[in-house]
Design a protein around this motif. Sequence first.
Motif, PDB file in Angstrom:
ATOM      1  N   PRO A  15      24.262   1.951  36.146  1.00 23.06           N
ATOM      2  CA  PRO A  15      25.393   2.819  35.800  1.00 23.06           C
ATOM      3  C   PRO A  15      25.090   4.259  36.225  1.00 23.06           C
ATOM      4  N   GLN A  16      26.094   4.951  36.740  1.00 24.50           N
ATOM      5  CA  GLN A  16      25.926   6.334  37.212  1.00 24.50           C
ATOM      6  C   GLN A  16      26.003   7.297  36.023  1.00 24.50           C
ATOM      7  N   PRO A  17      25.356   8.472  36.156  1.00 27.16           N
ATOM      8  CA  PRO A  17      25.363   9.426  35.030  1.00 27.16           C
ATOM      9  C   PRO A  17      26.769   9.740  34.513  1.00 27.16           C
ATOM     10  N   ASP A  18      27.753   9.892  35.421  1.00 27.23           N
ATOM     11  CA  ASP A  18      29.102  10.238  34.924  1.00 27.23           C
ATOM     12  C   ASP A  18      29.759   9.053  34.204  1.00 27.23           C
ATOM     13  N   GLU A  19      29.402   7.836  34.605  1.00 29.25           N
ATOM     14  CA  GLU A  19      29.945   6.648  33.908  1.00 29.25           C
ATOM     15  C   GLU A  19      29.342   6.555  32.497  1.00 29.25           C
ATOM     16  N   ILE A  20      28.058   6.842  32.413  1.00 31.41           N
ATOM     17  CA  ILE A  20      27.383   6.817  31.104  1.00 31.41           C
ATOM     18  C   ILE A  20      27.987   7.888  30.201  1.00 31.41           C
ATOM     19  N   GLU A  21      28.186   9.069  30.787  1.00 37.59           N
ATOM     20  CA  GLU A  21      28.739  10.178  29.995  1.00 37.59           C
ATOM     21  C   GLU A  21      30.147   9.851  29.477  1.00 37.59           C
ATOM     22  N   THR A  22      30.936   9.212  30.348  1.00 39.22           N
ATOM     23  CA  THR A  22      32.307   8.861  29.950  1.00 39.22           C
ATOM     24  C   THR A  22      32.321   7.825  28.836  1.00 39.22           C
ATOM     25  N   CYS A  23      31.394   6.874  28.901  1.00 37.96           N
ATOM     26  CA  CYS A  23      31.403   5.763  27.938  1.00 37.96           C
ATOM     27  C   CYS A  23      30.615   6.088  26.664  1.00 37.96           C
ATOM     28  N   GLN A  24      29.755   7.090  26.729  1.00 35.44           N
ATOM     29  CA  GLN A  24      28.873   7.403  25.595  1.00 35.44           C
ATOM     30  C   GLN A  24      29.608   7.628  24.255  1.00 35.44           C
ATOM     31  N   PRO A  25      30.739   8.377  24.243  1.00 36.96           N
ATOM     32  CA  PRO A  25      31.415   8.565  22.958  1.00 36.96           C
ATOM     33  C   PRO A  25      31.815   7.251  22.301  1.00 36.96           C
ATOM     34  N   PHE A  26      32.145   6.236  23.108  1.00 34.99           N
ATOM     35  CA  PHE A  26      32.552   4.952  22.533  1.00 34.99           C
ATOM     36  C   PHE A  26      31.348   4.231  21.925  1.00 34.99           C
ATOM     37  N   LEU A  27      30.193   4.358  22.586  1.00 43.91           N
ATOM     38  CA  LEU A  27      28.979   3.765  22.018  1.00 43.91           C
ATOM     39  C   LEU A  27      28.643   4.456  20.696  1.00 43.91           C
ATOM     40  N   LEU A  28      28.724   5.783  20.685  1.00 43.72           N
ATOM     41  CA  LEU A  28      28.372   6.521  19.465  1.00 43.72           C
ATOM     42  C   LEU A  28      29.334   6.189  18.322  1.00 43.72           C
ATOM     43  N   GLN A  29      30.603   6.037  18.676  1.00 44.89           N
ATOM     44  CA  GLN A  29      31.605   5.676  17.666  1.00 44.89           C
ATOM     45  C   GLN A  29      31.341   4.264  17.133  1.00 44.89           C
ATOM     46  N   GLN A  30      30.970   3.401  18.072  1.00 42.94           N
ATOM     47  CA  GLN A  30      30.648   2.012  17.717  1.00 42.94           C
ATOM     48  C   GLN A  30      29.461   1.988  16.735  1.00 42.94           C
ATOM     49  N   ILE A  31      28.442   2.787  17.028  1.00 44.71           N
ATOM     50  CA  ILE A  31      27.264   2.838  16.145  1.00 44.71           C
ATOM     51  C   ILE A  31      27.671   3.387  14.774  1.00 44.71           C
ATOM     52  N   LYS A  32      28.504   4.419  14.791  1.00 41.33           N
ATOM     53  CA  LYS A  32      28.964   5.011  13.522  1.00 41.33           C
ATOM     54  C   LYS A  32      29.704   3.985  12.661  1.00 41.33           C
ATOM     55  N   LEU A  33      30.554   3.179  13.310  1.00 39.36           N
ATOM     56  CA  LEU A  33      31.345   2.203  12.560  1.00 39.36           C
ATOM     57  C   LEU A  33      30.492   1.045  12.051  1.00 39.36           C
ATOM     58  N   ILE A  34      29.553   0.598  12.861  1.00 35.18           N
ATOM     59  CA  ILE A  34      28.655  -0.488  12.427  1.00 35.18           C
ATOM     60  C   ILE A  34      27.691   0.063  11.355  1.00 35.18           C
ATOM     61  N   ASN A  35      27.249   1.293  11.593  1.00 34.76           N
ATOM     62  CA  ASN A  35      26.341   1.986  10.666  1.00 34.76           C
ATOM     63  C   ASN A  35      25.053   1.203  10.392  1.00 34.76           C
ATOM     64  N   PRO A  36      24.344   0.806  11.463  1.00 33.32           N
ATOM     65  CA  PRO A  36      23.104   0.043  11.260  1.00 33.32           C
ATOM     66  C   PRO A  36      21.968   0.976  10.824  1.00 33.32           C
ATOM     67  N   GLN A  37      20.966   0.399  10.186  1.00 31.63           N
ATOM     68  CA  GLN A  37      19.785   1.216   9.850  1.00 31.63           C
ATOM     69  C   GLN A  37      18.921   1.413  11.085  1.00 31.63           C
ATOM     70  N   LEU A  38      18.883   0.366  11.905  1.00 29.61           N
ATOM     71  CA  LEU A  38      18.002   0.399  13.071  1.00 29.61           C
ATOM     72  C   LEU A  38      18.792   0.067  14.337  1.00 29.61           C
ATOM     73  N   VAL A  39      18.585   0.863  15.378  1.00 27.77           N
ATOM     74  CA  VAL A  39      19.178   0.559  16.680  1.00 27.77           C
ATOM     75  C   VAL A  39      18.035   0.302  17.663  1.00 27.77           C
ATOM     76  N   CYS A  40      18.039  -0.873  18.277  1.00 27.75           N
ATOM     77  CA  CYS A  40      17.041  -1.200  19.298  1.00 27.75           C
ATOM     78  C   CYS A  40      17.669  -0.960  20.664  1.00 27.75           C
ATOM     79  N   SER A  41      17.145   0.000  21.386  1.00 30.61           N
ATOM     80  CA  SER A  41      17.659   0.290  22.728  1.00 30.61           C
ATOM     81  C   SER A  41      16.855  -0.532  23.717  1.00 30.61           C
ATOM     82  N   LEU A  42      17.560  -1.260  24.579  1.00 29.90           N
ATOM     83  CA  LEU A  42      16.899  -2.148  25.533  1.00 29.90           C
ATOM     84  C   LEU A  42      16.831  -1.477  26.896  1.00 29.90           C
ATOM     85  N   GLY A  43      15.647  -1.033  27.293  1.00 32.20           N
ATOM     86  CA  GLY A  43      15.464  -0.448  28.617  1.00 32.20           C
ATOM     87  C   GLY A  43      15.740   1.043  28.669  1.00 32.20           C
ATOM     88  N   ASN A  44      15.586   1.594  29.874  1.00 28.27           N
ATOM     89  CA  ASN A  44      15.672   3.049  30.086  1.00 28.27           C
ATOM     90  C   ASN A  44      17.029   3.644  29.770  1.00 28.27           C
TER      91      ASN A  44
END
Length: 199
Positions: A92-121
């Motif tokens: 994924p290109q930096p601008d694609e990541i930047e565009t999609c990042q708010p949705f990931l953050l919102q998704q994390i906020k709604l799930i509200n997990p204690q632990l997030v495992c990030s897979l890879g760089n």
Amino acid sequence: MTIDELGKSLHDCQKCRLASGRTQVVFGVGNPHADIMFVGEAPGLHEDKQGEPFVGAAGKLLTELLESIGLSRKEIYIANVVKCRPPDNRNPQPDEIETCQPFLLQQIKLINPQLVCSLGNFATQTLLGQKVGITKLRGQTFQRPDFMLFPLLHPAAALHQGNLRIPMKEDFQKLKTVLEKMKNPQNTSLASHSTEAQE
Ligand code: URA
């Protein structure tokens, strides 16, 4: 907003160039009340076809690793940094990541997990906000404002580089300990020093 509503709102997302090559948006799957969430990079061919993250070969390995520490896919939540398949599985290109990042953050906020495992760089750097390689960060916990981050090698990397299989398994064993400590913060018998004390 619920996690389902967020997913539906992205159904026809046209915010970046990935919209033109995808079959469908691959939003995420699993328990909407999960304590633990896994975040990968981007959907591949199988994910794009089936509309679910980690259903190809890397997904099979992820499922095996989860099961090796007593976790089922049903109890966790799985998503990706970008929700649409990059052409030919390119990064994924930096601008694609930047565009999609708010949705990931919102998704994390709604799930509200204690632990997030990030897979890879890509997932690790996106959620940590630092450009440090995964080999330096893997298997350690990082306190973020709303959750604990636990970076792991990407299962696809372990598929392509056999020498990463053992460190990957070791990191999942560490993850098991982190989860046990999270469930029983008072239980000092899980701390590594107590093993030494018994010896
Ligand atoms: N790799 C990822 O990062 N995500 C998927 O969903 C599948 C493979």
